[in-house]
Write a protein that holds these residues in place. Structure first.
Motif, PDB file in Angstrom:
ATOM      1  N   LEU A  90      95.068  48.958  63.691  1.00 16.60           N
ATOM      2  CA  LEU A  90      94.816  47.988  64.761  1.00 16.60           C
ATOM      3  C   LEU A  90      95.245  46.584  64.349  1.00 16.60           C
ATOM      4  O   LEU A  90      95.792  45.825  65.165  1.00 16.60           O
ATOM      5  CB  LEU A  90      93.337  48.012  65.143  1.00 16.60           C
ATOM      6  N   LEU A  91      95.012  46.234  63.100  1.00 21.99           N
ATOM      7  CA  LEU A  91      95.378  44.897  62.629  1.00 21.99           C
ATOM      8  C   LEU A  91      96.894  44.687  62.720  1.00 21.99           C
ATOM      9  O   LEU A  91      97.357  43.672  63.255  1.00 21.99           O
ATOM     10  CB  LEU A  91      94.894  44.698  61.183  1.00 21.99           C
ATOM     11  N   VAL A  92      97.672  45.630  62.184  1.00 19.66           N
ATOM     12  CA  VAL A  92      99.136  45.437  62.165  1.00 19.66           C
ATOM     13  C   VAL A  92      99.743  45.649  63.546  1.00 19.66           C
ATOM     14  O   VAL A  92     100.788  45.065  63.864  1.00 19.66           O
ATOM     15  CB  VAL A  92      99.812  46.359  61.127  1.00 19.66           C
ATOM     16  N   THR A  93      99.110  46.473  64.376  1.00 17.61           N
ATOM     17  CA  THR A  93      99.623  46.685  65.729  1.00 17.61           C
ATOM     18  C   THR A  93      99.394  45.463  66.607  1.00 17.61           C
ATOM     19  O   THR A  93     100.287  45.012  67.328  1.00 17.61           O
ATOM     20  CB  THR A  93      98.952  47.914  66.377  1.00 17.61           C
ATOM     21  N   ASP A  94      98.195  44.915  66.540  1.00 18.91           N
ATOM     22  CA  ASP A  94      97.843  43.795  67.415  1.00 18.91           C
ATOM     23  C   ASP A  94      98.274  42.442  66.865  1.00 18.91           C
ATOM     24  O   ASP A  94      98.482  41.496  67.641  1.00 18.91           O
ATOM     25  CB  ASP A  94      96.327  43.775  67.643  1.00 18.91           C
ATOM     26  N   HIS A  95      98.399  42.338  65.531  1.00 19.74           N
ATOM     27  CA  HIS A  95      98.617  41.011  64.952  1.00 19.74           C
ATOM     28  C   HIS A  95      99.773  40.990  63.926  1.00 19.74           C
ATOM     29  O   HIS A  95      99.772  40.170  63.008  1.00 19.74           O
ATOM     30  CB  HIS A  95      97.324  40.530  64.281  1.00 19.74           C
ATOM     31  N   GLY A  96     100.736  41.875  64.112  1.00 17.01           N
ATOM     32  CA  GLY A  96     101.860  41.933  63.175  1.00 17.01           C
ATOM     33  C   GLY A  96     102.634  40.633  63.078  1.00 17.01           C
ATOM     34  O   GLY A  96     103.007  40.194  61.993  1.00 17.01           O
ATOM     35  N   ILE A  99     100.688  38.154  60.998  1.00 18.84           N
ATOM     36  CA  ILE A  99     100.799  38.469  59.568  1.00 18.84           C
ATOM     37  C   ILE A  99     102.121  37.953  59.009  1.00 18.84           C
ATOM     38  O   ILE A  99     102.165  37.323  57.935  1.00 18.84           O
ATOM     39  CB  ILE A  99     100.687  39.991  59.352  1.00 18.84           C
ATOM     40  N   LEU A 100     103.198  38.175  59.759  1.00 18.38           N
ATOM     41  CA  LEU A 100     104.513  37.731  59.293  1.00 18.38           C
ATOM     42  C   LEU A 100     104.577  36.213  59.209  1.00 18.38           C
ATOM     43  O   LEU A 100     105.091  35.647  58.230  1.00 18.38           O
ATOM     44  CB  LEU A 100     105.594  38.260  60.230  1.00 18.38           C
ATOM     45  N   ASP A 101     104.046  35.528  60.205  1.00 17.13           N
ATOM     46  CA  ASP A 101     104.054  34.057  60.188  1.00 17.13           C
ATOM     47  C   ASP A 101     103.252  33.519  59.007  1.00 17.13           C
ATOM     48  O   ASP A 101     103.671  32.555  58.340  1.00 17.13           O
ATOM     49  CB  ASP A 101     103.476  33.510  61.492  1.00 17.13           C
ATOM     50  N   ALA A 102     102.094  34.117  58.754  1.00 16.25           N
ATOM     51  CA  ALA A 102     101.255  33.642  57.652  1.00 16.25           C
ATOM     52  C   ALA A 102     101.941  33.878  56.310  1.00 16.25           C
ATOM     53  O   ALA A 102     101.925  33.014  55.424  1.00 16.25           O
ATOM     54  CB  ALA A 102      99.903  34.358  57.687  1.00 16.25           C
ATOM     55  N   LEU A 103     102.549  35.042  56.148  1.00 19.15           N
ATOM     56  CA  LEU A 103     103.258  35.335  54.903  1.00 19.15           C
ATOM     57  C   LEU A 103     104.427  34.377  54.718  1.00 19.15           C
ATOM     58  O   LEU A 103     104.696  33.902  53.600  1.00 19.15           O
ATOM     59  CB  LEU A 103     103.754  36.788  54.924  1.00 19.15           C
ATOM     60  N   ALA A 104     105.144  34.073  55.808  1.00 15.41           N
ATOM     61  CA  ALA A 104     106.261  33.132  55.734  1.00 15.41           C
ATOM     62  C   ALA A 104     105.776  31.734  55.345  1.00 15.41           C
ATOM     63  O   ALA A 104     106.421  31.031  54.556  1.00 15.41           O
ATOM     64  CB  ALA A 104     106.999  33.091  57.070  1.00 15.41           C
ATOM     65  N   GLU A 105     104.653  31.319  55.891  1.00 17.79           N
ATOM     66  CA  GLU A 105     104.112  30.004  55.537  1.00 17.79           C
ATOM     67  C   GLU A 105     103.663  29.969  54.079  1.00 17.79           C
ATOM     68  O   GLU A 105     103.769  28.937  53.400  1.00 17.79           O
ATOM     69  CB  GLU A 105     102.957  29.641  56.460  1.00 17.79           C
ATOM     70  N   ASN A 148      86.662  36.155  61.495  1.00 19.47           N
ATOM     71  CA  ASN A 148      86.803  37.514  60.954  1.00 19.47           C
ATOM     72  C   ASN A 148      88.273  37.939  60.908  1.00 19.47           C
ATOM     73  O   ASN A 148      88.713  38.576  59.947  1.00 19.47           O
ATOM     74  CB  ASN A 148      85.988  38.501  61.792  1.00 19.47           C
ATOM     75  N   LEU A 149      89.004  37.581  61.951  1.00 23.27           N
ATOM     76  CA  LEU A 149      90.420  37.953  61.970  1.00 23.27           C
ATOM     77  C   LEU A 149      91.220  37.167  60.935  1.00 23.27           C
ATOM     78  O   LEU A 149      92.116  37.712  60.275  1.00 23.27           O
ATOM     79  CB  LEU A 149      91.004  37.717  63.366  1.00 23.27           C
ATOM     80  N   ILE A 150      90.929  35.894  60.776  1.00 23.05           N
ATOM     81  CA  ILE A 150      91.601  35.091  59.742  1.00 23.05           C
ATOM     82  C   ILE A 150      91.337  35.709  58.368  1.00 23.05           C
ATOM     83  O   ILE A 150      92.251  35.847  57.541  1.00 23.05           O
ATOM     84  CB  ILE A 150      91.118  33.626  59.792  1.00 23.05           C
ATOM     85  N   THR A 151      90.085  36.089  58.137  1.00 24.66           N
ATOM     86  CA  THR A 151      89.739  36.730  56.865  1.00 24.66           C
ATOM     87  C   THR A 151      90.504  38.035  56.687  1.00 24.66           C
ATOM     88  O   THR A 151      90.993  38.347  55.596  1.00 24.66           O
ATOM     89  CB  THR A 151      88.224  36.993  56.810  1.00 24.66           C
ATOM     90  N   SER A 152      90.632  38.811  57.770  1.00 27.72           N
ATOM     91  CA  SER A 152      91.334  40.099  57.696  1.00 27.72           C
ATOM     92  C   SER A 152      92.825  39.910  57.423  1.00 27.72           C
ATOM     93  O   SER A 152      93.424  40.649  56.633  1.00 27.72           O
ATOM     94  CB  SER A 152      91.140  40.872  59.007  1.00 27.72           C
ATOM     95  N   ILE A 153      93.424  38.904  58.061  1.00 20.60           N
ATOM     96  CA  ILE A 153      94.855  38.626  57.840  1.00 20.60           C
ATOM     97  C   ILE A 153      95.082  38.210  56.397  1.00 20.60           C
ATOM     98  O   ILE A 153      95.996  38.709  55.711  1.00 20.60           O
ATOM     99  CB  ILE A 153      95.344  37.521  58.792  1.00 20.60           C
ATOM    100  N   ALA A 154      94.246  37.293  55.901  1.00 20.78           N
ATOM    101  CA  ALA A 154      94.389  36.828  54.514  1.00 20.78           C
ATOM    102  C   ALA A 154      94.197  37.976  53.537  1.00 20.78           C
ATOM    103  O   ALA A 154      94.921  38.086  52.539  1.00 20.78           O
ATOM    104  CB  ALA A 154      93.389  35.708  54.234  1.00 20.78           C
TER     105      ALA A 154
END
Length: 625
Positions: A90-96, A99-105, A148-154
């Motif tokens: 669900l995380l990668v499907t809904d917020h892929g 995730i990419l933007d955060a990793l790029a930053e 919670n989502l910010i924590t999950s992405i990190a």
């Protein structure tokens, strides 16, 4: 890579299973690496080679044609698609995209710190911060849901997935620098054009700027954006002008890699032509540092090198009939017995008929035409029985030659040992690689196989065969006078041309130190970060003759046998039979002797030897001479 595939294919065959998919992957991956030097250089590490093979297997069974494509597809595979059937679905499907933007930053943060002289290490706090800053949730989202989502992405980024690796407690680093650079390039797309322009004028940001263009080049909209950005990028005072030129070249080179040079709009093609001309102008400046000189050569290898597009007949340096002298009154001072055994004294005089040397060393792109034409299978071009037997794979001849090569290896591999590129225990394997092959020895090495680098790893037989092949081709095309022939030069011809360029200088130029005029002894001039490999041909265009690299870059085979000087040295023909040692001239980037750059210095090798610093220059002379 080839060995791994060969083992896998053999094991699968032994189990009675099909091997067609592995055979195709082996060929596709090898081709991707060998035809794109930038991609090949990145994939020299086991990590990146494994990622390339994983991407090939998991995706559409095609290989990425650029570094930017490889890295972005790896991130998508390892951070997203790999988790579509696990607890992170669900995380990668809904917020892929988040995730990419955060990793790029995160990559952008590490790159910026590194450029400013800091560390490229990231902390838990950094990953939390970039995850929060790239949050895509609306302000109406409940605070708890948002946090919670910010924590999950990190946390998802912190796991690394083979791209970000833990260093110490709560500290992380990208597993390969190229991931940081490509993702920083991805982040640049989010910056205003004015800010991106500022980064482009900083040398340490050239890689991310290059990869930004590579990522954008996948779409027509992106190509239009690149075209506009390249057209508007201008330098300022001081070093900014060269940095702007290099940044434009880097971006266009990645575009060419991504698109294979096809389907480019007219404006981008014009940008490439203008950039080629601009780079060549920079090469004419003596003040240009060698590191930038080398990089320009690499970029021209991708963009296309207009210097090598002219007709062969227009790229010749002619010397008229007349008296000539070679040799010197005293021998060179050398610590190597091999060189002492071919003294450059005494000076002798003789007559030479009119002849010409080619302006450039034979390049990889030129030699490729010989390979593609089946040159190794055309008996008429192999001028000796021994050479043809070797080229055609005669096991008896190859094994006999291999035994001879191993016997004399301690004499001929001295520079490799002094340059710490080989140890004595490597000699048997090195000799086997040298003898048992059907293409140039370093043909697949990314550091040696750019189109405009000199072909290396060729023995004397191969040099003779190439000269015969190009002679036949030019003759068939009507581009060679009936009374002329293409062959290797004799050492008297070679030295006579070098003297013509030198005046009273011991080098083939009239001013400047050796390092200013040639790619020499790279390992001993580290202050310029000189590359331990051949450079593109003609990077030192400082004499008016138009003859390049007569000294430096790579040694050059000649027709002449390694004998003491006599009147026979002025014969403009040669006995090509047998296994006699043949003279090589011109020194190289790997040379271990200071005096090797002087025009009278002699080296030699048996006709079956091949090295990463030994290549070919052609001669045109009257037929029969």
């Amino acid at each position: 890579m080839v060995r791994w595939h060969d083992v896998a294919i053999r094991l699968r065959a032994e189990e009675g299973l099909g091997t067609a998919d592995l055979e195709k992957r082996k060929l596709d991956v090898a081709n991707a690496i060998s035809t794109n030097s930038e991609l090949g250089a990145v994939c020299l590490t086991p990590l990146m080679l494994n990622i390339l093979q994983t991407i090939y297997s998991d995706e559409s069974r095609d290989t990425p044609s650029s570094v930017s494509q490889l890295c972005l597809r790896a991130v998508d595979r390892l951070f997203m698609k790999k988790h579509l059937f696990g607890d992170q679905k669900l995380l990668v499907t809904d917020h892929g995209s988040w995730i990419l933007d955060a990793l790029a930053e995160a990559a952008f943060t590490a790159q910026e710190r590194l450029v400013q002289g800091g560390t490229k290490i990231l902390t838990d706090e950094d990953l939390r911060r970039v995850s929060k800053n790239t949050c895509r949730l609306s302000e109406a989202t409940p605070f708890e849901t948002r946090e919670n989502l910010i924590t999950s992405i990190a946390a998802h980024i912190r796991r690394g997935h083979g791209i970000l690796q833990p260093m110490r407690r709560n500290e992380y680093e990208f597993a390969h620098n190229v991931f940081r650079e490509v993702l920083a390039g991805y982040a640049l797309a989010k910056r205003p054009v004015t800010q991106r322009r500022g980064y482009a004028l900083l040398e340490k940001w050239h890689a991310p700027i290059r990869y930004w263009a590579g990522l954008r080049a996948a779409s027509e909209e992106g190509k239009n954006e690149i075209n506009a950005f390249v057209g508007e990028l201008r330098g300022g005072p001081g070093s900014r002008t060269i940095e702007a030129a290099l940044a434009r070249a880097e971006m266009l080179s990645e575009v060419v890699s991504v698109t294979h040079g096809q389907n480019l709009m007219r404006d981008l093609k014009q940008r490439i032509l203008a950039t080629q001309s601009e780079l060549l102008k920079w090469l004419s400046r003596r003040s240009l540092p060698f590191s930038k000189r080398m990089r320009i050569g690499d970029l021209l290898g991708t963009l296309g090198d207009p210097r090598l597009e002219a007709e062969f007949s227009s790229r010749l340096f002619w010397l008229e009939t007349g008296p000539r002298q070679i040799g010197r009154s005293t021998n060179h001072i050398t610590r190597i017995t091999k060189y002492s055994s071919v003294p450059a004294s005494p000076p002798i005089k003789g007559m030479l008929s009119r002849f010409a040397l080619s302006a450039f060393l034979v390049t990889n792109s030129e030699y490729k035409k010989f390979l593609d034409d089946g040159g190794y299978k055309q008996r008429e071009h192999w001028q000796t029985a021994e050479g043809w037997a070797w080229a055609s794979g005669d096991d008896d001849v190859r094994n006999a030659v291999l035994n001879r090569a191993r016997d004399v290896a301690p004499t001929h591999l001295t520079s490799e040992v002094l340059g710490q590129r080989l140890i004595a225990e490597d000699f048997p394997d090195q000799c086997e690689r040298m003898i048992k092959r059907s293409s140039p020895m370093y043909w697949s090495a990314p550091s040696h196989n750019r189109p405009n680098q000199p072909v290396v790893g060729v023995n004397w037989w191969e040099a003779l065969a190439y000269a015969s092949w190009i002679d036949a081709r030019l003759r068939k095309e009507g581009k060679l006078d009936k009374g002329q022939q293409v062959r290797l030069p004799t050492e008297a011809e070679w030295e006579s041309v070098a003297r013509q360029l030198s005046g009273d200088n011991p080098y083939p130029w009239t001013e400047g130190a050796p390092y200013e005029n040639a790619h020499l002894r790279a390992a001993e001039n580290s202050e310029e970060a000189r590359a331990l490999r051949p450079c593109a041909v003609g990077l030192f265009p400082f004499n008016s003759s138009g003859l390049h690299d007569i000294v430096g870059n790579v040694w050059e085979w000649t027709l002449s046998k390694a004998k003491p000087y006599s009147e026979e040295a002025f014969r403009q023909e040669a006995d090509v039979c047998g296994l006699d040692d043949r003279v090589a001239r011109g020194s190289s980037w790997l040379s271990s002797e200071i005096e090797a750059a002087e025009i009278t210095f002699r080296s030699f090798d048996p006709p079956y030897n091949a090295y990463e610093d030994l290549g070919i220059r052609l001669c045109v002379a009257e037929r029969g001479q």
